[in-house]
Design a protein around this motif. Structure first.
Motif, PDB file in Angstrom:
ATOM      1  N   TRP A 125      -9.493   1.287   1.190  1.00 20.20           N
ATOM      2  CA  TRP A 125      -8.747   0.062   0.894  1.00 20.20           C
ATOM      3  C   TRP A 125      -7.684  -0.197   1.956  1.00 20.20           C
ATOM      4  N   VAL A 126      -7.113   0.873   2.484  1.00 22.10           N
ATOM      5  CA  VAL A 126      -6.174   0.729   3.601  1.00 22.10           C
ATOM      6  C   VAL A 126      -6.902   0.143   4.816  1.00 22.10           C
ATOM      7  N   CYS A 127      -8.124   0.598   5.046  1.00 19.94           N
ATOM      8  CA  CYS A 127      -8.922   0.066   6.151  1.00 19.94           C
ATOM      9  C   CYS A 127      -9.178  -1.430   5.970  1.00 19.94           C
ATOM     10  N   TRP A 157      -3.472  -9.272  -1.558  1.00 23.13           N
ATOM     11  CA  TRP A 157      -2.760  -8.487  -2.575  1.00 23.13           C
ATOM     12  C   TRP A 157      -3.690  -7.613  -3.398  1.00 23.13           C
ATOM     13  N   GLY A 158      -4.927  -8.072  -3.605  1.00 24.80           N
ATOM     14  CA  GLY A 158      -5.873  -7.253  -4.361  1.00 24.80           C
ATOM     15  C   GLY A 158      -6.191  -5.956  -3.638  1.00 24.80           C
ATOM     16  N   LEU A 159      -6.286  -6.013  -2.319  1.00 21.47           N
ATOM     17  CA  LEU A 159      -6.554  -4.805  -1.541  1.00 21.47           C
ATOM     18  C   LEU A 159      -5.372  -3.842  -1.626  1.00 21.47           C
ATOM     19  N   ARG A 171       2.192   4.583   2.117  1.00 18.34           N
ATOM     20  CA  ARG A 171       2.961   4.071   3.245  1.00 18.34           C
ATOM     21  C   ARG A 171       2.139   3.161   4.153  1.00 18.34           C
ATOM     22  N   GLU A 172       0.967   3.647   4.581  1.00 21.36           N
ATOM     23  CA  GLU A 172       0.195   2.846   5.529  1.00 21.36           C
ATOM     24  C   GLU A 172      -0.270   1.541   4.915  1.00 21.36           C
ATOM     25  N   ALA A 173      -0.647   1.557   3.635  1.00 23.64           N
ATOM     26  CA  ALA A 173      -1.101   0.320   2.995  1.00 23.64           C
ATOM     27  C   ALA A 173      -0.023  -0.759   3.069  1.00 23.64           C
TER      28      ALA A 173
END
Length: 329
Positions: A125-127, A157-159, A171-173
């Motif tokens: 999901w971060v990707c 926002w869903g991701l 953090r990364e997200a």
């Protein structure tokens, strides 16, 4: 070593010695150490951070492809394949390469498949969040979802929610969401990005690196305003700048729960406290930075952004000034 004044050197692994060893192997075209490292990685924070750093090193090689060819059913290998594909797509986008769309869609397919193959992992999901910035006109429905707060703009926002379900306050997200909002503010004053940063920081628990998000927006605003200008130095000592720096210090650095201390965050906090003339707090953070200097944000305080040697000089001057100021009664 933190206080000896030695010239800093950048290391993408920071204090993570196991990651450093794996990076050396990846650069040499070998994947076994990467596989071993990921198999031993227990926390989502470490997993997210290590896969990101490894992908940046592997993106210019075929090492992940070789791993996947040897172990086609390996989920970590598939994840690293998606990570590398995302990294290549983002680089192509920055360079305005002709294959950007092709690489973007390839990375999206790899990441989307992993959301089902590894349903508990936040990284797929971060990707997908990282790739959302390539959809500059927000043509994809998943990139124009209604926001959780009325003052925030539509976006992916869903991701972010899906990443947050698997690793709350990842953090990364949140940094990927911030980068998406930077793209929406290409010629503006970053009001949407600042609103998101403060909203996320206000909701974050003690010890979360999300408390530093407003500091990143302030650096980006300084960069867009031209940087390295006597008038713009007031940017760092203004009341709101000092307040943001202290809130990050007390919200992230001081709590005992602050286990996610990466070099980039430590450097941003040291920079913000030094800029706000909060030398006692800055001195403590410089101690935590130790030798693990990062070019950002220091390069934006130089006459030639991108000159790492000049940026290292600014870092050393800031460290010395903070130590001197902290000793004064």
């Amino acid at each position: 070593m933190a206080r000896d004044g030695a010239r800093p050197a950048y290391d993408p692994a920071g204090p993570d010695t196991a990651l450093r060893a794996a990076l050396q192997e990846v650069r040499a075209g070998r994947w076994m150490s990467m596989r071993t490292l990921l198999a031993e990685t227990a926390s989502w924070w470490r997993w997210t951070q290590r896969t990101q750093v490894l992908a940046a090193a592997a993106a210019g090689t075929d090492v992940v492809r070789a791993w996947l060819a040897e172990e086609p059913h390996s989920l970590p290998a598939a994840l690293m394949h998606a990570r590398v594909a995302v990294e290549r797509a983002l680089r192509a986008h920055r360079e305005r390469h002709g294959r950007t769309t092709e690489l973007w869609h390839e990375a999206w397919r790899a990441s989307d498949a992993l959301t089902r193959a590894a349903p508990h992992d936040p990284v797929p999901w971060v990707c997908l969040l990282a790739l959302s910035r390539l959809d500059e006109e927000q043509r994809w429905a998943e990139h124009r979802v209604a926001p959780p707060e009325p003052m925030l703009p539509p976006g992916p926002w869903g991701l972010l929610t899906e990443a947050d379900k698997r690793d709350p306050y990842n953090r990364e997200a949140h940094h990927r969401m911030l980068q998406f909002l930077y793209g929406r503010s290409a010629s503006g004053r970053l009001a949407e990005a600042a609103g998101f940063a403060h909203w996320a920081a206000d909701a974050a628990p003690p010890g979360s690196p999300l408390h530093l998000l407003p500091l990143y927006v302030r650096v980006e605003r300084y960069r867009r305003d031209g940087g390295r200008d006597a008038a713009l130095d007031l940017h760092w000592v203004a009341e709101d700048a000092s307040r943001e720096a202290l809130r990050a210090f007390h919200g992230w650095f001081e709590p005992a729960t602050a286990t996610e201390r990466g070099p980039l965050d430590l450097n941003h906090l040291a920079h913000a406290l030094w800029g706000a003339l909060r030398f006692a707090e800055a001195d403590r953070v410089f101690d935590a930075v130790g030798p693990y200097w990062t070019p950002l944000p220091w390069t934006h305080r130089t006459a030639a952004p991108g000159d790492h040697a000049q940026a290292a000089e600014v870092f050393q001057q800031a460290r010395a000034r903070s130590r001197s100021g902290a000793r004064r009664p």
